[in-house]
Design an enzyme around this catalytic site. Structure first.
Site, PDB file in Angstrom:
ATOM      1  N   HIS A 152       0.872  -1.388  -0.403  1.00  0.00           N
ATOM      2  CA  HIS A 152      -0.211  -0.346  -0.017  1.00  0.00           C
ATOM      3  C   HIS A 152       1.270   1.002  -0.176  1.00  0.00           C
ATOM      4  O   HIS A 152       0.846   1.855   1.093  1.00  0.00           O
ATOM      5  CB  HIS A 152      -0.914  -0.340   1.317  1.00  0.00           C
ATOM      6  CG  HIS A 152      -2.161   1.136   1.246  1.00  0.00           C
ATOM      7  ND1 HIS A 152      -3.327   0.620   1.283  1.00  0.00           N
ATOM      8  CD2 HIS A 152      -2.375   2.216   0.640  1.00  0.00           C
ATOM      9  CE1 HIS A 152      -5.003   1.543   0.905  1.00  0.00           C
ATOM     10  NE2 HIS A 152      -3.639   2.557   0.596  1.00  0.00           N
ATOM     11  N   GLU A 198      -4.224   0.280  -5.334  1.00  0.00           N
ATOM     12  CA  GLU A 198      -4.675   1.078  -6.372  1.00  0.00           C
ATOM     13  C   GLU A 198      -3.383   1.672  -7.446  1.00  0.00           C
ATOM     14  O   GLU A 198      -2.486   2.578  -7.011  1.00  0.00           O
ATOM     15  CB  GLU A 198      -5.129   2.193  -5.392  1.00  0.00           C
ATOM     16  CG  GLU A 198      -5.946   2.218  -5.465  1.00  0.00           C
ATOM     17  CD  GLU A 198      -6.525   3.474  -4.037  1.00  0.00           C
ATOM     18  OE1 GLU A 198      -6.068   4.479  -3.849  1.00  0.00           O
ATOM     19  OE2 GLU A 198      -7.893   3.347  -4.175  1.00  0.00           O
ATOM     20  N   ASN A 324     -12.108   0.064  -4.928  1.00  0.00           N
ATOM     21  CA  ASN A 324     -11.566   0.895  -4.105  1.00  0.00           C
ATOM     22  C   ASN A 324     -12.363   1.991  -4.631  1.00  0.00           C
ATOM     23  O   ASN A 324     -12.536   2.508  -5.997  1.00  0.00           O
ATOM     24  CB  ASN A 324     -10.530   1.346  -3.398  1.00  0.00           C
ATOM     25  CG  ASN A 324      -9.811   1.057  -2.832  1.00  0.00           C
ATOM     26  OD1 ASN A 324      -9.995  -0.490  -2.366  1.00  0.00           O
ATOM     27  ND2 ASN A 324      -8.234   1.169  -3.097  1.00  0.00           N
ATOM     28  N   TYR A 326     -14.683   5.916  -4.563  1.00  0.00           N
ATOM     29  CA  TYR A 326     -15.789   7.367  -3.751  1.00  0.00           C
ATOM     30  C   TYR A 326     -16.748   7.494  -4.336  1.00  0.00           C
ATOM     31  O   TYR A 326     -17.473   8.252  -4.065  1.00  0.00           O
ATOM     32  CB  TYR A 326     -14.083   7.651  -3.048  1.00  0.00           C
ATOM     33  CG  TYR A 326     -12.889   6.875  -2.234  1.00  0.00           C
ATOM     34  CD1 TYR A 326     -13.267   7.673  -0.892  1.00  0.00           C
ATOM     35  CD2 TYR A 326     -12.416   6.059  -2.655  1.00  0.00           C
ATOM     36  CE1 TYR A 326     -12.518   6.755  -0.304  1.00  0.00           C
ATOM     37  CE2 TYR A 326     -12.109   5.117  -1.866  1.00  0.00           C
ATOM     38  CZ  TYR A 326     -11.168   5.439  -0.309  1.00  0.00           C
ATOM     39  OH  TYR A 326     -10.980   5.098   0.588  1.00  0.00           O
ATOM     40  N   GLU A 387     -12.718  -0.850  -0.032  1.00  0.00           N
ATOM     41  CA  GLU A 387     -12.487   0.879   0.381  1.00  0.00           C
ATOM     42  C   GLU A 387     -14.053   1.523  -0.138  1.00  0.00           C
ATOM     43  O   GLU A 387     -14.566   0.729  -1.169  1.00  0.00           O
ATOM     44  CB  GLU A 387     -11.093   2.005  -0.389  1.00  0.00           C
ATOM     45  CG  GLU A 387     -10.148   0.995   1.042  1.00  0.00           C
ATOM     46  CD  GLU A 387      -8.857   2.400   0.032  1.00  0.00           C
ATOM     47  OE1 GLU A 387      -8.827   3.179  -0.381  1.00  0.00           O
ATOM     48  OE2 GLU A 387      -7.596   2.093   0.015  1.00  0.00           O
TER      49      GLU A 387
HETATM   50  C1  FCB Z   1      -7.282   5.995  -1.719  1.00  0.00           C
HETATM   51  C2  FCB Z   1      -6.423   4.832  -0.710  1.00  0.00           C
HETATM   52  C3  FCB Z   1      -6.582   5.252   0.732  1.00  0.00           C
HETATM   53  C4  FCB Z   1      -7.263   6.263   1.446  1.00  0.00           C
HETATM   54  C5  FCB Z   1      -8.016   6.840   0.417  1.00  0.00           C
HETATM   55  C6  FCB Z   1      -8.629   8.121   1.027  1.00  0.00           C
HETATM   56  O1  FCB Z   1      -6.896   5.872  -2.413  1.00  0.00           O
HETATM   57  O2  FCB Z   1      -6.008   3.772  -1.181  1.00  0.00           O
HETATM   58  O3  FCB Z   1      -4.858   5.161   1.558  1.00  0.00           O
HETATM   59  O4  FCB Z   1      -6.293   7.507   0.916  1.00  0.00           O
HETATM   60  O5  FCB Z   1      -8.256   6.674  -0.623  1.00  0.00           O
END
Ligand code: FCB
Length: 486
Positions: A152, A198, A324, A326, A387
């Site tokens: 990571h 990522e 992940n 968002y 995530e």
């Molecule tokens: C992602 C990362 C994680 C964190 C989130 C908010 O890109 O993997 O470590 O910073 O964003």
């Protein structure tokens, strides 16, 4: 491509304004929908080593590229470094107790390569392995399944200096050696592994924009870093399978859906380029054994020298894909953007769009979008959401942290995830980002993503309202069944 916007509609001021107007929070419809998840679905929370551990020189740990990067003036907005962060290295027992209090089934943490190999290769540091072994035992004793990420972003600095880090294929081979050492030490107790986190962010923010470690600004590094990271994944997967055939191995990929900014054909084309550049750039080689055509054609001059068998190795079957998720972004055609001719931004002028403290649009439907792409174009692989979560401006009032916006965010995203499972997606678990407030890379500790508040001066942890909400959701979802581990 500006995932990390600090100003604009999502800024602290704007959100404070919304809160004053009563536009968010308590009275807001949380749009929950169905939040009952099937038996066996894992509820977890995620962190990463550099963001929480601190103890940057403890017990023989070597420096990582993040230790080096955060020492450069101007690299972190708050001027902080990760020397202490959440001091998790010394407080991991307390943190595991918090996870147990929340009722988590699983925990996604990461292992710091420079704790295991302080110079990146050669000499193993037994104290580093011992830390993760104690952490694993504490998790298992609390009935929490560890999912460790093996990379990571905290590459040993020595490999950056001597080899140019992931610009070199040699780093991929060294990663596999490090993974083998970790799996030999923990593989009797840890069953599920995430090789890399990522690749796109690491390559783009770290090597093109230079906003994250290692702080390189060189567009030519983009494809070599992506390719070598994917190679590292493939080599590591082989080693894990050879050592522990029963383990499950996956990756954690960001997926930020890109939509055209307008209805013009040119913007539609730019969005397709954007999706290829950010999302399919790793998904496609991993799941289909080839790079997206749009990139392969437009950036053909920039691919590193590939060896026969690379793509085959990269596309070995995975046990799961970690996503992940968002937010989404928009693309417009811009003739002056070299090669891609596409300008991608998460900050557009649309008024009234709800945003987090990162400036990222709140768009729960993204889960439905991503999972339908995975069903239609990628054969519906088993998925863990590795995530998902949000930064908002939190404050400690007495002994409580009221964060209704985060509760509302989580409820809507989880309901959208649940719907895509109804539509046939094979989603096996959800890791909330993040277990606790932590060191948000170049934003330092200013952006708080946790469901547990960290009072940095005292290192006190306080479960936020969103943490209590998540605990209750997990309880309800179990419908009274006992916690897996007791
Ligand atoms: C992602 C990362 C994680 C964190 C989130 C908010 O890109 O993997 O470590 O910073 O964003």
């Amino acid at each position: 491509m500006e995932r990390r916007a600090a100003t604009g509609p999502g800024s602290r001021e704007a959100i404070a304004g919304l809160e004053r107007k009563g536009a968010v929070g308590g009275g807001m419809d949380q749009g929950e929908g169905d939040l009952s998840f099937p038996e066996g679905f894992l509820f977890g929370a995620a962190t990463a080593a550099f963001q929480i551990e601190g103890a940057s020189e403890a017990d023989g740990k070597g420096p990582s590229i993040w230790d080096a990067f955060t020492r450069r003036a101007g690299s972190v907005r708050t001027g902080e470094n990760g020397d202490i962060a959440c001091d998790h290295y010394h407080r991991y027992r307390e943190d595991v107790s918090l996870m147990a209090e929340l009722g988590l089934d699983a925990y996604r943490g990461s292992i710091a390569w420079p704790r295991i190999y302080p110079e990146g290769r050669g000499r193993v540091n037994p104290a580093g392995l011992d830390f993760y072994s104690r952490l694993t035992d504490a998790l298992l004793a609390a009935g929490i399944e560890p999912f460790f990420t093996l990379f990571h972003w905290d590459l040993p600095q020595r490999l950056q200096r001597e080899l140019g880090g992931f610009r070199s294929r040699e780093t991929a081979a060294l990663f596999a050696d490090y993974v083998e050492t970790v799996v030999r030490a923990l593989g009797d107790r840890v069953r599920r592994w995430i090789t890399i986190n990522e690749p796109w962010e690491f390559a783009f923010f770290g090597h093109v924009l230079g906003e994250q470690a290692p702080g390189v600004r060189n567009p030519l590094a983009y494809l070599p870093v992506i390719h070598n990271l994917l190679l590292a994944h493939g080599l590591a997967l082989e080693r894990i399978r050879a050592l522990r055939p029963k383990s499950e191995v996956g990756v954690a990929l960001s997926y930020t859906p890109i939509f055209p900014a307008t209805e013009s054909a040119r913007d539609a084309w730019s969005a397709a380029v954007g999706n290829a550049f950010m999302n399919h750039i790793s998904l496609k080689p991993l799941l289909k054994g080839r790079y997206p055509e749009l990139i392969a054609r437009r950036l053909r001059l920039f691919f590193p020298r590939m060896e026969r068998g690379d793509l085959e190795l990269i596309s070995r079957p995975l046990d799961f894909v970690g996503i992940n998720y968002y937010s989404r972004e928009r693309a417009s055609y811009r003739w002056y953007v070299p090669f891609l001719r596409s300008w991608i931004t998460g900050r557009d002028s649309a008024e009234g769009v709800e945003r987090t403290a990162m400036g990222w649009e709140v768009w729960p439907e993204g889960f439905g979008h991503i999972l339908s792409v995975l069903r239609k174009d990628y054969g519906n692989p088993p998925v863990y959401i590795t995530e998902n979560g949000a930064a908002f401006v939190d404050s400690l009032v007495g002994d409580r942290v009221h964060d209704p916006r985060r509760v509302s965010f989580l409820a809507r995203y989880l309901a959208a995830l649940r719907r895509s499972m109804e539509e046939g997606s094979d989603v096996r678990g959800y890791f909330l980002w993040s277990l606790m407030d932590n060191f948000e890379w170049s934003y330092g500790t200013e952006k708080r993503f946790g469901i547990v508040y960290v009072d940095y001066p005292s290192q006190r942890r306080i479960i936020k309202d969103s943490g209590l909400w998540y605990r209750d959701l997990i309880r309800r979802s179990r419908g009274g069944r006992a916690h897996a581990g007791g």
